[in-house]
Design a protein around this motif. Structure first.
Motif, PDB file in Angstrom:
ATOM      1  N   GLN A   1       0.815  -1.216   0.000  1.00 21.25           N
ATOM      2  CA  GLN A   1       0.000   0.000   0.000  1.00 21.25           C
ATOM      3  C   GLN A   1       0.849   1.266   0.000  1.00 21.25           C
ATOM      4  O   GLN A   1       0.569   2.206  -0.758  1.00 21.25           O
ATOM      5  N   LYS A   2       1.879   1.298   0.837  1.00 18.41           N
ATOM      6  CA  LYS A   2       2.642   2.532   1.025  1.00 18.41           C
ATOM      7  C   LYS A   2       3.701   2.772  -0.044  1.00 18.41           C
ATOM      8  O   LYS A   2       4.043   3.929  -0.324  1.00 18.41           O
ATOM      9  N   VAL A   3       4.208   1.729  -0.635  1.00 15.57           N
ATOM     10  CA  VAL A   3       5.309   1.891  -1.590  1.00 15.57           C
ATOM     11  C   VAL A   3       4.919   1.411  -2.985  1.00 15.57           C
ATOM     12  O   VAL A   3       4.983   2.178  -3.964  1.00 15.57           O
ATOM     13  N   ILE A   4       4.530   0.151  -3.090  1.00 14.07           N
ATOM     14  CA  ILE A   4       4.324  -0.439  -4.415  1.00 14.07           C
ATOM     15  C   ILE A   4       3.147   0.201  -5.134  1.00 14.07           C
ATOM     16  O   ILE A   4       3.228   0.520  -6.334  1.00 14.07           O
ATOM     17  N   ASN A   5       2.032   0.415  -4.429  1.00 15.77           N
ATOM     18  CA  ASN A   5       0.872   1.033  -5.077  1.00 15.77           C
ATOM     19  C   ASN A   5       1.168   2.468  -5.516  1.00 15.77           C
ATOM     20  O   ASN A   5       0.692   2.922  -6.564  1.00 15.77           O
ATOM     21  N   VAL A   6       1.943   3.183  -4.710  1.00 17.89           N
ATOM     22  CA  VAL A   6       2.333   4.555  -5.088  1.00 17.89           C
ATOM     23  C   VAL A   6       3.197   4.523  -6.340  1.00 17.89           C
ATOM     24  O   VAL A   6       3.012   5.329  -7.269  1.00 17.89           O
ATOM     25  N   THR A   7       4.133   3.578  -6.380  1.00 19.87           N
ATOM     26  CA  THR A   7       4.978   3.433  -7.572  1.00 19.87           C
ATOM     27  C   THR A   7       4.148   3.043  -8.787  1.00 19.87           C
ATOM     28  O   THR A   7       4.388   3.542  -9.900  1.00 19.87           O
ATOM     29  N   ASN A   8       3.183   2.158  -8.579  1.00 17.99           N
ATOM     30  CA  ASN A   8       2.303   1.751  -9.683  1.00 17.99           C
ATOM     31  C   ASN A   8       1.549   2.951 -10.258  1.00 17.99           C
ATOM     32  O   ASN A   8       1.393   3.077 -11.485  1.00 17.99           O
ATOM     33  N   LEU A   9       1.076   3.825  -9.362  1.00 15.71           N
ATOM     34  CA  LEU A   9       0.331   5.001  -9.818  1.00 15.71           C
ATOM     35  C   LEU A   9       1.231   5.940 -10.612  1.00 15.71           C
ATOM     36  O   LEU A   9       0.843   6.454 -11.670  1.00 15.71           O
ATOM     37  N   LYS A  10       2.445   6.177 -10.132  1.00 19.72           N
ATOM     38  CA  LYS A  10       3.401   7.031 -10.847  1.00 19.72           C
ATOM     39  C   LYS A  10       3.723   6.443 -12.217  1.00 19.72           C
ATOM     40  O   LYS A  10       3.780   7.169 -13.228  1.00 19.72           O
ATOM     41  N   ASN A  11       3.922   5.144 -12.244  1.00 18.86           N
ATOM     42  CA  ASN A  11       4.246   4.484 -13.524  1.00 18.86           C
ATOM     43  C   ASN A  11       3.082   4.568 -14.501  1.00 18.86           C
ATOM     44  O   ASN A  11       3.287   4.691 -15.721  1.00 18.86           O
ATOM     45  N   GLN A  12       1.857   4.481 -13.969  1.00 15.58           N
ATOM     46  CA  GLN A  12       0.684   4.571 -14.830  1.00 15.58           C
ATOM     47  C   GLN A  12       0.587   5.947 -15.476  1.00 15.58           C
ATOM     48  O   GLN A  12       0.301   6.075 -16.680  1.00 15.58           O
ATOM     49  N   LYS A  13       0.838   6.981 -14.673  1.00 17.01           N
ATOM     50  CA  LYS A  13       0.807   8.355 -15.225  1.00 17.01           C
ATOM     51  C   LYS A  13       1.926   8.550 -16.242  1.00 17.01           C
ATOM     52  O   LYS A  13       1.732   9.201 -17.285  1.00 17.01           O
ATOM     53  N   LYS A  14       3.093   8.025 -15.942  1.00 16.87           N
ATOM     54  CA  LYS A  14       4.218   8.122 -16.876  1.00 16.87           C
ATOM     55  C   LYS A  14       3.895   7.402 -18.179  1.00 16.87           C
ATOM     56  O   LYS A  14       4.172   7.900 -19.280  1.00 16.87           O
ATOM     57  N   GLN A  15       3.307   6.220 -18.051  1.00 13.13           N
ATOM     58  CA  GLN A  15       2.940   5.438 -19.238  1.00 13.13           C
ATOM     59  C   GLN A  15       1.913   6.176 -20.075  1.00 13.13           C
ATOM     60  O   GLN A  15       2.028   6.237 -21.313  1.00 13.13           O
ATOM     61  N   ASP A  16       0.910   6.761 -19.424  1.00 12.70           N
ATOM     62  CA  ASP A  16      -0.133   7.496 -20.167  1.00 12.70           C
ATOM     63  C   ASP A  16       0.461   8.678 -20.920  1.00 12.70           C
ATOM     64  O   ASP A  16       0.093   8.949 -22.070  1.00 12.70           O
ATOM     65  N   ALA A  17       1.400   9.383 -20.248  1.00 16.56           N
ATOM     66  CA  ALA A  17       2.011  10.561 -20.890  1.00 16.56           C
ATOM     67  C   ALA A  17       2.846  10.158 -22.103  1.00 16.56           C
ATOM     68  O   ALA A  17       2.773  10.795 -23.174  1.00 16.56           O
TER      69      ALA A  17
ATOM     70  N   ASN B   1       2.612   7.407 -23.913  1.00 15.83           N
ATOM     71  CA  ASN B   1       1.771   6.865 -24.978  1.00 15.83           C
ATOM     72  C   ASN B   1       0.960   7.955 -25.671  1.00 15.83           C
ATOM     73  O   ASN B   1       0.623   7.828 -26.863  1.00 15.83           O
ATOM     74  N   GLU B   2       0.650   9.020 -24.927  1.00 18.20           N
ATOM     75  CA  GLU B   2      -0.051  10.153 -25.556  1.00 18.20           C
ATOM     76  C   GLU B   2       0.840  10.809 -26.600  1.00 18.20           C
ATOM     77  O   GLU B   2       0.364  11.212 -27.682  1.00 18.20           O
ATOM     78  N   ILE B   3       2.126  10.921 -26.326  1.00 17.28           N
ATOM     79  CA  ILE B   3       3.080  11.477 -27.295  1.00 17.28           C
ATOM     80  C   ILE B   3       3.166  10.578 -28.525  1.00 17.28           C
ATOM     81  O   ILE B   3       3.179  11.049 -29.669  1.00 17.28           O
ATOM     82  N   VAL B   4       3.219   9.278 -28.291  1.00 15.05           N
ATOM     83  CA  VAL B   4       3.290   8.320 -29.404  1.00 15.05           C
ATOM     84  C   VAL B   4       2.029   8.406 -30.246  1.00 15.05           C
ATOM     85  O   VAL B   4       2.088   8.379 -31.498  1.00 15.05           O
ATOM     86  N   ASP B   5       0.881   8.504 -29.589  1.00  7.49           N
ATOM     87  CA  ASP B   5      -0.382   8.582 -30.330  1.00  7.49           C
ATOM     88  C   ASP B   5      -0.435   9.833 -31.207  1.00  7.49           C
ATOM     89  O   ASP B   5      -0.909   9.787 -32.352  1.00  7.49           O
ATOM     90  N   LYS B   6       0.049  10.963 -30.651  1.00 13.53           N
ATOM     91  CA  LYS B   6       0.036  12.210 -31.421  1.00 13.53           C
ATOM     92  C   LYS B   6       0.987  12.108 -32.627  1.00 13.53           C
ATOM     93  O   LYS B   6       0.654  12.522 -33.739  1.00 13.53           O
ATOM     94  N   LYS B   7       2.156  11.536 -32.388  1.00 12.49           N
ATOM     95  CA  LYS B   7       3.119  11.380 -33.476  1.00 12.49           C
ATOM     96  C   LYS B   7       2.574  10.452 -34.549  1.00 12.49           C
ATOM     97  O   LYS B   7       2.742  10.697 -35.752  1.00 12.49           O
ATOM     98  N   GLU B   8       1.916   9.389 -34.121  1.00 15.47           N
ATOM     99  CA  GLU B   8       1.342   8.447 -35.085  1.00 15.47           C
ATOM    100  C   GLU B   8       0.251   9.125 -35.903  1.00 15.47           C
ATOM    101  O   GLU B   8       0.125   8.912 -37.120  1.00 15.47           O
ATOM    102  N   SER B   9      -0.553   9.964 -35.251  1.00 15.08           N
ATOM    103  CA  SER B   9      -1.617  10.677 -35.960  1.00 15.08           C
ATOM    104  C   SER B   9      -1.033  11.624 -37.007  1.00 15.08           C
ATOM    105  O   SER B   9      -1.535  11.708 -38.145  1.00 15.08           O
ATOM    106  N   ASP B  10       0.036  12.344 -36.634  1.00 16.41           N
ATOM    107  CA  ASP B  10       0.678  13.267 -37.592  1.00 16.41           C
ATOM    108  C   ASP B  10       1.264  12.503 -38.780  1.00 16.41           C
ATOM    109  O   ASP B  10       1.152  12.952 -39.946  1.00 16.41           O
ATOM    110  N   LEU B  11       1.880  11.373 -38.513  1.00 16.61           N
ATOM    111  CA  LEU B  11       2.486  10.581 -39.593  1.00 16.61           C
ATOM    112  C   LEU B  11       1.420  10.031 -40.529  1.00 16.61           C
ATOM    113  O   LEU B  11       1.629   9.947 -41.760  1.00 16.61           O
ATOM    114  N   LYS B  12       0.273   9.681 -39.995  1.00 17.68           N
ATOM    115  CA  LYS B  12      -0.808   9.156 -40.840  1.00 17.68           C
ATOM    116  C   LYS B  12      -1.355  10.241 -41.748  1.00 17.68           C
ATOM    117  O   LYS B  12      -1.748   9.976 -42.904  1.00 17.68           O
TER     118      LYS B  12
END
Length: 581
Positions: A204-220, A222-233
């Motif tokens: 709860q105190k460490v792993i879940n916090v790390t999971n949340l940070k990683n999720q936000k990092k992953q979303d950010a 992947n959002e860049i990748v999605d935008k780049k993919e849209s421009d390339l298309k």
């Protein structure tokens, strides 16, 4: 067909009469076989124990003896059963029975040694001792095993140990399987939960916090990748409209090279999961998971189901934690490839539920080494449970929670391989030489258990060394110089001695040691006059023998030990050793 008589109930005032065609018991009439009269010699009385219990409650000992006398007199007069013999020697006349001296049966079950404070670092001991005492003086063993398995599960694939000085090819990760054995109301579940609390805290105190940070990092990302993919298309569409094939091909290759980020979410604990769900959890947790089962009976039942062989193989691979890829393919399902499999297990079970599992293993029906991997299996003697009102110091809880949180912060991508320091290496080498020179003298059953102990000792030493390092300054590294000292190794050897005694007690379940059913039958063998049938034994309703399973277990044990022999002529029955008539 063999004729059988079923007397449905012994009613008060029942009258035995003998005639040419029937035996009358109150309102129940039983007709011997007329089609094949000679089979009447094989007819036996099958009186269920619950009905005999009712009779015993209703009638005095004198009436019981009268009932048994009339029953046997009728059978003797009719020639429907073996005659009552005056002695064991008279009955055995005409039989070639070879008797040997029976093997001794230990009527008192072996007692394992007690868990003590020299087996763990002081910080863990304080936690174990105080919580056990606060819960009505519950067994220390249950909490100690749970805590060690929980810590090993959290360490998981971040660490390993290479026990040999020169050969660094043999490495083991801290996979430990714990089994808590005891009767009902022995506080098994509360003590396991206490051992799991620091792991839940770290999640709860460490792993879940790390999971949340990683999720936000992953979303950010992947959002860049999605935008780049849209421009390339968009650029690709324009190139195709202009028939610019060269540019279009370049854009397609660039689009194909884009990769989305997938940061796995770590969850250490899994309770009850289907094989498919467990595979998914393992795929996301390459450092390993802990399957925590309140009752292991369900785990073993699922392992023994037909068609679940692959699930057993998965757990066996998970115990080895070799780091090799694991692939599972099923018709109609997507292929699953795991980078590695790392599985720990912790659960509880009652002795009477464990017994058939041990019998299956002993008979060879289920003997693939799954049970032997529960190396941290403890079955302490029943102690004096007493009411306590003891306050656990916050310090003992905080120290252990801090240790678990520091382990949880270890970098997932950094693996640390430990070695013994010079003094510990010398101690290990000396012990190993003695171990392997003597293990060949053991029985096959003992060898199957003992041969896995060297790896277990190394794993426990690794876990204890992490706990010892955790007692240093908060800023000090848990890894240090990746060395295991003599203190941790000596503690691990004490665990080995301790667990060996528990293993012996567990195996005694199938050897009749301390079994009330076995001792009850042995004490009453002389009352049979040299021979008896299962039906006659069921009529006695002696202590420990009122249940069919208990009677069968006692018969099997006394037959294996040479106290009785099963014969089939002139009818199926047991002969009693002459020394015990």
């Amino acid at each position: 067909m063999r004729c059988a008589i079923n007397i449905f109930k012994f009613l008060k005032g029942s009258i035995f009469t003998s005639g040419s065609n029937s035996l009358v018991l109150k309102s129940t009439t039983v007709i011997p076989c007329k089609k094949n009269p000679e089979e009447n010699e094989n007819i036996t009385l099958d009186i269920e124990c619950e009905y005999q219990d009712e009779m015993l409650r209703c009638y005095s000992q004198e009436q019981k003896e009268l009932y048994e006398y009339e029953e046997m007199s009728y059978l003797n007069n009719r020639g429907m059963s073996m005659p009552v013999q005056e002695s064991c020697q008279n009955y055995n006349q005409g039989y070639i029975v070879e008797w040997h001296d029976p093997e001794p049966i230990t009527l008192n079950r072996f007692s394992p040694i007690d868990f003590d404070k020299t087996m763990v670092p002081s910080s863990l001991w304080k936690y174990i001792h105080e919580f056990s005492k606060s819960l009505n003086n519950s067994p220390l063993d249950y909490l100690a095993v749970s805590l060690i398995v929980a810590l090993a599960s959290l360490i998981g694939g971040t660490m390993s140990i290479a026990p040999k000085k020169n050969d660094k090819g043999w490495k083991v990760k801290p996979t430990l399987w714990g089994m808590i054995i005891g009767g009902p109301s022995r506080y098994k579940t509360p003590m396991m939960n206490r051992g799991m609390e620091p792991l839940y805290y770290a999640q709860q105190k460490v792993i879940n916090v790390t999971n949340l940070k990683n999720q936000k990092k992953q979303d950010a990302l992947n959002e860049i990748v999605d935008k780049k993919e849209s421009d390339l298309k968009i650029q690709l569409s324009e190139a195709l409209e202009k028939n610019d094939s060269k540019t279009a091909e370049t854009l397609l290759e660039e689009i194909a090279s884009l990769t989305r980020t997938n940061i796995t979410k770590r969850d250490v604990i899994v309770n009850d999961a289907t094989p498919e769900a467990l595979l998914i959890r393992l795929a996301d947790n390459r450092l390993g998971v802990l399957q925590f089962r309140d009752e292991l009976s369900g785990f073993f039942a699922s392992m023994n189901k037909q068609g679940r062989e692959q699930e057993r193989a998965l757990f066996l691979e998970g115990f080895n934690a070799s780091g090799s890829p694991y692939t599972q393919e099923r018709v109609g399902r997507e292929k699953v490839v795991l980078e590695s499999v790392h599985l720990n297990i912790l659960g509880a079970i009652q002795p009477k539920v464990l017994l058939p599992i041990l019998h299956d293993r002993e008979s060879g029906r289920v003997d693939d080494g799954l049970f032997e991997r529960f190396q941290l299996a403890v079955w302490p003697d029943d102690g004096l449970t007493e009411y306590t009102d003891f306050s656990v110091s916050p310090e003992s809880k905080d120290i252990v929670n801090e240790l678990f949180t520091r382990v949880a912060r270890l970098e997932e991508d950094e693996h640390h391989c430990f070695n013994f320091d010079s003094e510990a290496q010398e101690l290990w080498d000396k012990w190993s030489k003695n171990f392997y020179s003597s293990v060949g003298n053991l029985s096959n059953e003992e060898q199957s258990i003992e041969i896995k102990y060297p790896a277990m000792v190394a794993k426990i030493a690794l876990v204890l060394q992490v706990a010892i390092n955790g007692e240093q300054e908060p800023d000090a590294s848990l890894v240090g110089e990746s060395l295991i000292d003599q203190e941790a190794l000596r503690m691990a050897f004490k665990w080995l001695r301790y667990l060996r005694t528990h293993s012996r007690k567990i195996r005694s379940l199938t050897q009749g040691e301390g079994d009330a059913s076995v001792s009850s039958l042995l004490a009453n063998l002389s009352k049979f006059g040299g021979s008896f049938t299962k039906q006659q034994l069921s009529q006695k309703c002696w202590k420990g023998l009122t249940n069919r399973n208990d009677r069968d277990r006692a018969l099997l044990e006394l037959e294996n030990k040479g106290y009785i022999k099963l014969v089939s002529e002139p009818r199926k029955m047991f002969l009693v050793h002459p020394d015990y008539c």
